[in-house]
Design a protein around this motif. Structure first.
Motif, PDB file in Angstrom:
ATOM      1  N   SER A  23      34.233  -8.981  -3.589  1.00 10.19           N
ATOM      2  CA  SER A  23      33.505 -10.042  -4.332  1.00 10.19           C
ATOM      3  C   SER A  23      32.964  -8.560  -5.321  1.00 10.19           C
ATOM      4  O   SER A  23      33.094  -7.500  -5.231  1.00 10.19           O
ATOM      5  CB  SER A  23      32.008  -9.868  -3.375  1.00 10.19           C
ATOM      6  OG  SER A  23      31.691  -8.506  -2.572  1.00 10.19           O
ATOM      7  N   PRO A  24      31.163  -9.213  -5.468  1.00 10.59           N
ATOM      8  CA  PRO A  24      30.706  -8.508  -6.538  1.00 10.59           C
ATOM      9  C   PRO A  24      30.243  -6.622  -6.300  1.00 10.59           C
ATOM     10  O   PRO A  24      30.186  -6.307  -6.978  1.00 10.59           O
ATOM     11  CB  PRO A  24      29.169  -8.823  -6.896  1.00 10.59           C
ATOM     12  CG  PRO A  24      29.931 -10.925  -6.963  1.00 10.59           C
ATOM     13  CD  PRO A  24      30.705 -10.466  -5.610  1.00 10.59           C
ATOM     14  N   SER A  25      29.908  -6.792  -5.402  1.00  7.91           N
ATOM     15  CA  SER A  25      29.794  -5.621  -4.310  1.00  7.91           C
ATOM     16  C   SER A  25      30.360  -4.385  -3.781  1.00  7.91           C
ATOM     17  O   SER A  25      30.121  -3.327  -3.133  1.00  7.91           O
ATOM     18  CB  SER A  25      28.520  -6.317  -3.546  1.00  7.91           C
ATOM     19  OG  SER A  25      28.782  -6.835  -2.357  1.00  7.91           O
ATOM     20  N   GLU A  26      31.703  -5.307  -3.678  1.00  9.14           N
ATOM     21  CA  GLU A  26      32.595  -4.429  -2.640  1.00  9.14           C
ATOM     22  C   GLU A  26      34.033  -4.262  -3.893  1.00  9.14           C
ATOM     23  O   GLU A  26      34.181  -4.223  -4.738  1.00  9.14           O
ATOM     24  CB  GLU A  26      33.445  -6.165  -2.229  1.00  9.14           C
ATOM     25  CG  GLU A  26      32.599  -6.246  -1.092  1.00  9.14           C
ATOM     26  CD  GLU A  26      33.603  -7.140  -0.120  1.00  9.14           C
ATOM     27  OE1 GLU A  26      33.379  -7.476   0.834  1.00  9.14           O
ATOM     28  OE2 GLU A  26      34.293  -8.386  -1.028  1.00  9.14           O
ATOM     29  N   GLY A  71      33.756  -4.171  -7.700  1.00  6.53           N
ATOM     30  CA  GLY A  71      34.050  -5.539  -7.284  1.00  6.53           C
ATOM     31  C   GLY A  71      33.304  -5.468  -9.134  1.00  6.53           C
ATOM     32  O   GLY A  71      32.763  -4.395 -10.201  1.00  6.53           O
ATOM     33  N   GLU A  72      32.229  -6.661  -9.851  1.00  9.10           N
ATOM     34  CA  GLU A  72      31.940  -6.667 -10.856  1.00  9.10           C
ATOM     35  C   GLU A  72      30.369  -5.519 -11.249  1.00  9.10           C
ATOM     36  O   GLU A  72      29.594  -5.445 -12.441  1.00  9.10           O
ATOM     37  CB  GLU A  72      32.255  -8.030 -11.807  1.00  9.10           C
ATOM     38  CG  GLU A  72      31.074  -9.084 -10.684  1.00  9.10           C
ATOM     39  CD  GLU A  72      30.631 -10.460 -11.122  1.00  9.10           C
ATOM     40  OE1 GLU A  72      29.961 -10.817 -11.167  1.00  9.10           O
ATOM     41  OE2 GLU A  72      31.935 -10.814 -11.840  1.00  9.10           O
ATOM     42  N   GLN A  73      29.834  -5.545 -10.052  1.00  5.27           N
ATOM     43  CA  GLN A  73      28.482  -4.747 -10.137  1.00  5.27           C
ATOM     44  C   GLN A  73      28.841  -3.811  -9.772  1.00  5.27           C
ATOM     45  O   GLN A  73      27.393  -2.923  -9.207  1.00  5.27           O
ATOM     46  CB  GLN A  73      27.727  -6.099  -8.669  1.00  5.27           C
ATOM     47  CG  GLN A  73      26.927  -7.266  -8.964  1.00  5.27           C
ATOM     48  CD  GLN A  73      26.149  -8.258  -7.770  1.00  5.27           C
ATOM     49  OE1 GLN A  73      26.681  -7.110  -7.028  1.00  5.27           O
ATOM     50  NE2 GLN A  73      25.521  -9.411  -8.145  1.00  5.27           N
ATOM     51  N   VAL A  74      29.988  -3.654  -8.973  1.00  6.74           N
ATOM     52  CA  VAL A  74      30.193  -1.549  -8.293  1.00  6.74           C
ATOM     53  C   VAL A  74      30.502  -0.646  -9.848  1.00  6.74           C
ATOM     54  O   VAL A  74      30.916  -0.696 -10.868  1.00  6.74           O
ATOM     55  CB  VAL A  74      31.253  -1.663  -7.787  1.00  6.74           C
ATOM     56  CG1 VAL A  74      31.444  -0.016  -7.826  1.00  6.74           C
ATOM     57  CG2 VAL A  74      31.461  -2.557  -7.185  1.00  6.74           C
TER      58      VAL A  74
END
Length: 340
Positions: A23-26, A71-74
């Motif tokens: 997921s975005p934060s994983e 993830g894209e936010q990491v």
């Protein structure tokens, strides 16, 4: 990818699943090493872990590996980074979290307990639960940061002063980590009570003053010989009624007792309240490892604690089902999986 799937009491099977996506934060961790904890054995035999386990589940909460996807936010990690994982995930909203005791979270989740863990070739982990593994440390050392972190939280429950007499009941992997930490704190003497005599020499090597078998030796006589009147510090690392009751008897006046061993939920012990009153004993528990990963990494990196000396068994993923079934008979001090 291959996973060792816990499918119910006494059953683990090797299965194939798609490699997960973050997921975005994983992040996705390619698992290199995963420890086999006593809690994994408890779960295997139908007992709870740090939280309830619902099969099918991939166990394994002691792990280290390389990040294979983010993830894209990491932004804190990149593909190829070496990491060790703190498995515990806190809600941040309940009264315990907001009060600074997040390990008592009312909604605790954990990698390898409430969600799939490290007994697999790849695992999904929140980026916030990953810690960079220094280049000088091995993946075996990285996987052992979780149990060391638990011991650090346990030791922090006690007020240990240099010269305090101490006894560790149970000289398995956790007990021998506790010996090393007591030695760092300056405790002396440090006595180990352990049934398996083959562990006695290792206990002394790692900092114990001496080690005894409770079958061959009267521990009350050891108490008088090593700490007349009783020990200042008693750490119980077995989780059986008889050893917890012994822990109370081994303590001296003003003694501190840490019940660290994980007992069966149905276990009760008989306690003499007058003994607690007359010796003014402190009896404490310890649950998981809140924010101790950095400290664990530092101690191992500095050579202060040896987390691999007592690894006794190494398994492949394919060997795990048979190993879990026969674990008690293997006389394992610490078992780990190598997934490469």
């Amino acid at each position: 990818m291959k996973v060792a799937e816990f499918q119910g009491i006494g059953t683990i099977r090797i299965e194939e699943r798609p490699v997960p996506k973050p997921s975005p934060s994983e992040v996705i961790v390619r698992v290199m090493v995963c420890g086999i904890c006593g809690t994994d054995q408890h779960i295997y035999h139908g007992k709870p872990g740090s939280a309830s386990v619902v099969a099918p589940r991939v166990l394994g909460h002691e792990l280290a590996g390389e990040i294979s996807a983010v993830g894209e936010q990491v932004t804190s990690f990149a593909i190829g980074d070496r990491v060790t994982v703190d498995p515990n995930i806190y809600c941040g909203r309940c009264n315990h979290c907001r009060g600074g005791r997040m390990h008592l979270c009312d909604h605790l989740k954990a990698v390898g307990v409430t969600q799939d863990g490290g007994m697999a070739e790849y695992v999904t982990v929140p980026a916030a639960n990953c810690f960079s593994l220094p280049a000088m440390l091995t993946f075996e050392q990285g996987a052992m940061m979780e149990p060391l972190g638990c011991c650090l939280h346990g030791i922090a429950q006690l007020d240990i002063k240099p010269g305090a007499s101490a006894v560790v009941i149970g000289g398995g992997y956790i007990g021998l980590l506790m010996v090393q930490l007591l030695h760092l704190y300056g405790a002396s003497p440090i006595v180990v009570s352990e049934l398996d005599k083959s562990k006695h020499a290792i206990a002394v090597e790692l900092g114990a003053t001496c080690a005894y078998s409770p079958v061959d030796t009267d521990l009350m006589s050891v108490r008088e010989e090593q700490a007349s009147g009783g020990f200042d510090i008693v750490i119980e690392c077995v989780g059986r009624a008889e050893t917890m009751q012994t822990a109370i008897h081994m303590a001296g006046k003003g003694g501190q007792i840490l019940l660290f061993g994980v007992a069966d939920p149905s276990t009760d012990i008989t306690v003499n309240p007058f003994e607690i009153f007359s010796k003014e004993l402190q009896i404490k528990g310890s649950f998981i490892n809140p924010h101790t990963h950095n400290a664990a990494i530092a101690l191992v990196q500095q050579g202060k604690v040896d987390v691999t000396r007592t690894i006794s068994h190494r398994f492949s993923l394919e060997e795990l089902p048979d190993a879990m079934a026969s674990y008690p008979s293997l006389r394992v001090t610490k078992g780990i999986l190598h997934l490469t």
